[in-house]
Enzyme design. Structure first.
Site, PDB file in Angstrom:
ATOM      1  N   HIS A 165       0.826  -1.161  -0.272  1.00  0.00           N
ATOM      2  CA  HIS A 165      -0.160   0.044   0.225  1.00  0.00           C
ATOM      3  C   HIS A 165       0.854   1.333   0.127  1.00  0.00           C
ATOM      4  CE1 HIS A 165      -4.435  -1.379   0.418  1.00  0.00           C
ATOM      5  NE2 HIS A 165      -3.731  -2.586   1.072  1.00  0.00           N
TER       6      HIS A 165
ATOM      7  N   LYS B 203      -9.125  13.536   4.208  1.00  0.00           N
ATOM      8  CA  LYS B 203      -8.098  12.662   4.105  1.00  0.00           C
ATOM      9  C   LYS B 203      -7.342  12.682   5.369  1.00  0.00           C
ATOM     10  CE  LYS B 203      -6.683  14.015   0.126  1.00  0.00           C
ATOM     11  NZ  LYS B 203      -6.624  12.606  -0.480  1.00  0.00           N
ATOM     12  N   ARG B 204      -6.474  11.629   5.585  1.00  0.00           N
ATOM     13  CA  ARG B 204      -5.932  11.588   7.029  1.00  0.00           C
ATOM     14  C   ARG B 204      -4.770  12.906   6.599  1.00  0.00           C
ATOM     15  NH1 ARG B 204      -5.804   7.777  10.962  1.00  0.00           N
ATOM     16  NH2 ARG B 204      -4.083   9.083  12.102  1.00  0.00           N
TER      17      ARG B 204
ATOM     18  N   LYS C  45       0.389  14.391   1.765  1.00  0.00           N
ATOM     19  CA  LYS C  45      -0.777  14.788   1.158  1.00  0.00           C
ATOM     20  C   LYS C  45      -1.207  16.412   1.105  1.00  0.00           C
ATOM     21  CE  LYS C  45      -3.349  10.571   3.017  1.00  0.00           C
ATOM     22  NZ  LYS C  45      -4.162   9.939   1.956  1.00  0.00           N
TER      23      LYS C  45
ATOM     24  N   THR D 145      -8.349   6.796  -2.559  1.00  0.00           N
ATOM     25  CA  THR D 145      -9.450   6.273  -3.062  1.00  0.00           C
ATOM     26  C   THR D 145     -10.726   7.362  -2.779  1.00  0.00           C
ATOM     27  OG1 THR D 145      -9.652   5.200  -0.892  1.00  0.00           O
ATOM     28  CG2 THR D 145      -9.439   3.862  -2.755  1.00  0.00           C
TER      29      THR D 145
ATOM     30  N   LYS E 127     -14.295   8.407  -5.008  1.00  0.00           N
ATOM     31  CA  LYS E 127     -15.449   8.812  -4.471  1.00  0.00           C
ATOM     32  C   LYS E 127     -16.017  10.113  -4.767  1.00  0.00           C
ATOM     33  CE  LYS E 127     -13.916   6.766  -0.148  1.00  0.00           C
ATOM     34  NZ  LYS E 127     -13.317   7.007   1.064  1.00  0.00           N
TER      35      LYS E 127
END
Ligand SMILES: *Cc1c(COP(=O)(O)O)cnc(C)c1O
Length: 825
Positions: A367, A559-560, A565, A667, A671
């Site tokens: 992952h 998101k986390r 990120k 992901t 969405k």
């Protein structure tokens, strides 16, 4: 026993007809309440139990069929399942949505209010756990015989609250009042051994058979969560293990009179499944985490073998035909060793025979490439907790090194590089190497990521096993992420003649392409978006007390919280826009609401500082009348699946701005695009494939490519250069750290500046800042053209078929698991 209970036992189905009768039955006979006493939670519970009764009927039939046919099964091993709420999903999947709504209505209850009572089942951190949940939904929907295995954490991911803008964690007591969705199966409890030592021993033929002795033991208790497929009779289940002390736990202590010590030890046994580690993509090598991993793996494998032996006796050669095991990241990798231990030590198979079976059973999903996320366990810790397993790992590695020697003779450097054991002052076991060696297939989660697995993370392994590596691009279930969360949009599909089986066949939405330029459809599509934005605006007001204009552009980053990120890059964008607005109040920009949702790992200081900074800037921006409400910043607390389901349908813009090469797939990006949000993003993870599907004219791409990131790393990246040359960037950073946004703590945000400048800006936010700002200008320009925006949004929804987790699961089933479907009718 009452008459009705006897009837219930004698019958193959629940003894009442209709959901409403079921609700009232459970209100009386499970909760012993009269309707006028019932709270919303009681009604939610009773509806859930009535729905579960339906599901259980099909579950019994499904399991009977699977057992009778002695089918091949997929076993999904995952430390995390981020299931979210179950009721809405289940009523849709078993086709009683309308009946359930009518039942509540006739009882004088509000559907949304009752559903909102449910506490999320939050037994995961983020994307990895949510992927597991989407996969379970797709497996059942496509009639694949499959069982998920995991841990029944008493405390799931912490609840997040903000105090003065800072993240405060609270325990998630989801199980406090019990969950209606579980079936506790004490009859399948499994004992698990730990600690102790290995004793040399020889069997009656003089063969060496070491014995693992003086162990401590705990019991694993299965909690089964039924997983009903959409529009099918198949009901699989998720089996989660909770730990209990065995009755004979430290009986000696007990008998020696140390009753309190015995009870204390008993309590330790029960801590194993107590709490989910809140780290996303970082490992910290804690003993309890290793104990958790082995606990659920040992319970699950014993359960798998019990089921196998029931149908196949000790015909071990048939095991790979009956069981495919998928490892969701390296967390369950000890399963490879545990199966070797069982086959060699308990079942007395020869090593090569056992290894031949094991390596036909396991497959491993990687992952992430982030080095801090690659699991390593110290040899010393493994020796203490699982001494026999450590021996077996050394033996596996020894044989593997012989293979490496044959491929690359006399290359000790290559051996050191590939070894399962990392040498050095603190020897450790590299779990990813063990997973690759013990699996028949290794996959990444998006095309780009799988390519990097071969070229950057495991190049030698790829050379040694050229056919082992493959890609399975992630997906999301269209049931939860469109049908459940956006019924207004799906009603529009029906109105425009989209075939009603679209939730099982997302290709059906391609028909919307022909409507993308139809002004009437555009208006209807955007009217749904506006309706969902109004609903989210109410949530924002209730949660944060902030009023937002639902005609503004909703710019969403959920998101986390992670440096890679780059929520801090969005913050620099916000600061820059705010600065421009203050210096030119007439500046003509599209009014925007920035909406964040993100939890930071409790020990991740910089992530927590970024949350604090966003909240501090939000507080100033939102209360500054000078900018006439053109800019709002909202950080919704406690991001989780049920909140995602409210934000995603309301998003105009989806922020997917990780440093190229760092986000394996994502992901959330899928969405949001499915619900008609346009992506602004880098060429990272599945964004690359989203661009391929929607067309480059329907997505906003900016920033460094992977090659450019790697070139900067090779030739020396200097973030100061961007700081010095870009006045707006410099101003944003200096202003943030000036104390202006945190007068009581002027240095509160210094760490952000340090990360961006002094510490070298590992994630290249400085390099991507200017192109990001320019790309946001393009977003503004397009948003001013409502018809163009609508067309792009419609085409995003229309072209997401590839990202259905049904497609992903079909690929796993065909290319990794060799798994036939089994329909139950
Ligand atoms: C989908 C999802 C994620 C993953 O989001 P990414 O943007 O892919 O990191 C994390 N948490 C929740 C609650 C989700 O629903």
């Amino acid at each position: 026993m009452t008459q009705s209970n006897q009837e219930l036992l004698a019958s193959d189905t629940a003894s009442y007809h209709g959901l409403k009768e079921g609700i009232l039955y459970h209100l009386r006979y499970t909760l012993a309440l009269r309707p006028e006493q019932a709270t919303k939670r009681d009604w939610w519970l009773c509806l859930s139990m009535a729905v579960k009764d339906r599901i259980v009927d099909d579950m019994v039939d499904t399991q009977d069929r699977h057992n009778q046919d002695n089918v091949r099964r997929l076993y999904y091993l995952s430390m995390e399942y981020l299931m979210g709420r179950m009721l809405v999903n289940n009523v849709h999947n078993v086709g009683v949505f309308n009946e359930a709504q009518r039942a509540l209505e006739s009882l004088g209850l509000e559907w949304d209010e009752i559903c909102d009572v449910e506490v999320d089942m939050g037994l995961g951190n983020g994307g990895l756990g949510r992927l597991a949940a989407c996969f379970l939904d797709s497996l059942a929907t496509m009639d694949f015989p499959a069982i998920g295995y995991g841990i029944y954490y008493e405390f799931g991911l912490f609840k997040q609250e903000f105090q003065y803008g800072k993240q405060i964690e609270h325990p998630d007591t989801w199980i406090n009042y019990g969950t209606p969705w579980e079936i506790v199966r004490s009859e399948y409890a499994q004992p698990v051994q730990y600690y102790g030592r290995v004793e040399d021993s020889y069997d009656s033929f003089g063969n060496y058979h070491p014995r693992w002795v003086d162990t401590k033991s705990v019991l694993g208790i299965p909690h089964d969560i039924p997983v009903a497929g959409y529009d099918t009779k198949t009901v699989n289940f998720l089996r989660l293990w909770s730990s209990r002390s065995t009755e004979d736990f430290d009986l000696d202590e007990f008998n020696n009179g140390d009753y309190v010590e015995a009870v204390r030890s008993k309590a330790i046994g029960e801590t194993i499944s107590k709490v989910l580690y809140p780290n996303d993509k970082t490992e910290n090598g804690k003993e309890l985490r290793l104990v958790q991993q082995y606990f659920f793996v040992a319970c699950s494998l014993a359960d798998i073998l019990r089921r196998f032996e029931r149908s196949n006796g000790s015909n071990w050669d048939a095991l790979p035909d009956k069981a495919a095991v998928q490892l969701n990241d390296t967390h369950p990798t000890i399963a490879i060793v545990e199966l070797m231990r069982i086959l060699v030590d308990d079942k007395r198979l020869h090593w090569d025979h056992a290894w031949g079976l094991v390596t036909r059973i396991f497959a491993y999903t990687n992952h992430t490439l982030l080095p801090e996320a690659l699991e390593k366990w110290s040899v010393a810790l493994l020796n203490k907790v699982l001494p026999r397993h450590l021996q077996l790992i050394f033996e596996i590695n020894h044989r593997f090194m012989v293979q490496v020697e044959a491929q690359w003779p006399d290359r000790d450097d290559i051996k050191a590089d590939m070894s399962i054991i990392e040498e050095g002052p603190h020897r450790s076991v590299r779990m990813a190497h063990l997973a690759v060696v013990g699996s028949h297939t290794v996959n990444g989660v998006a095309a780009l990521h799988s390519q990097l697995l071969k070229s950057d993370l495991f190049p030698r392994f790829h050379a040694l096993y050229p056919n082992k590596f493959t890609n399975k691009t992630n997906g999301i279930t269209p049931r939860r992420w469109l049908l459940n969360c956006n019924p207004e949009l799906t009603a529009l599909f029906e109105q425009y003649g989209i075939e009603s089986d679209w939730p099982k066949n997302l290709e059906r939405l391609r028909k919307l392409e022909s409507l993308a330029d139809d002004p009437v459809f555009q208006e209807a599509f955007m009217a749904v978006k506006h309706q969902k934005k109004q609903a989210l605006a109410r949530v924002i007001f209730d949660e944060c007390g902030i009023e937002v204009d639902s005609t503004a552009l909703f710019d969403v980053q959920i998101k986390r919280l992670h440096e890679y990120k780059r929520q801090h890059l969005t913050l620099l964008n916000i600061l820059t826009i705010y600065h421009r607005l203050l210096n030119n109040p007439d500046l003509d920009i599209v009014p925007r609401v920035f909406i964040f949702g993100a939890k930071a790992a409790p020990g991740y200081a910089l992530a927590k500082t970024i949350i604090h900074a966003i909240n501090a800037v939000a507080d100033v921006v939102n209360n500054d009348g000078r900018i006439q409400g053109k800019l709002k910043v909202v950080f919704l607390p406690n991001y989780r699946v049920s909140l995602a389901a409210k934000i995603i349908p309301a998003a105009d813009l989806s922020e997917q701005i990780s440093t190229a090469g760092k986000e394996a797939s994502g992901t959330g990006n899928m969405k949001l695009a499915l619900n008609g949000a346009l992506t602004i993003g880098t060429l990272d993870g599945a964004n690359v494939e989203i661009r391929e599907e929607v067309g480059e004219e329907n997505i906003f791409i900016f920033g460094l490519s992977i090659e450019e990131v790697q070139a900067l790393d090779r030739h020396g990246y200097n973030p100061h250069q961007y700081y010095q040359q870009d006045e707006e960037l410099r101003n944003a950073i200096d202003w943030l750290c000036s104390g202006y946004f945190s007068p009581n703590e002027p240095h509160a945000f210094d760490d952000i500046r340090a990360a961006l400048l002094e510490h070298g800006d590992q994630f290249k936010a400085m390099a991507d800042y200017r192109t990001y700002m320019e790309c946001q200008q393009k977003v503004d320009a397009v948003y001013r053209d409502p018809s163009r925006w609508a067309r792009m949004a419609i085409l995003n929804t229309a072209r997401m078929a590839k990202f259905s987790s049904d497609r992903t699961i079909q690929e796993y089933a065909r290319e990794i698991w060799n798994l036939p479907a089994c329909s139950v009718s």
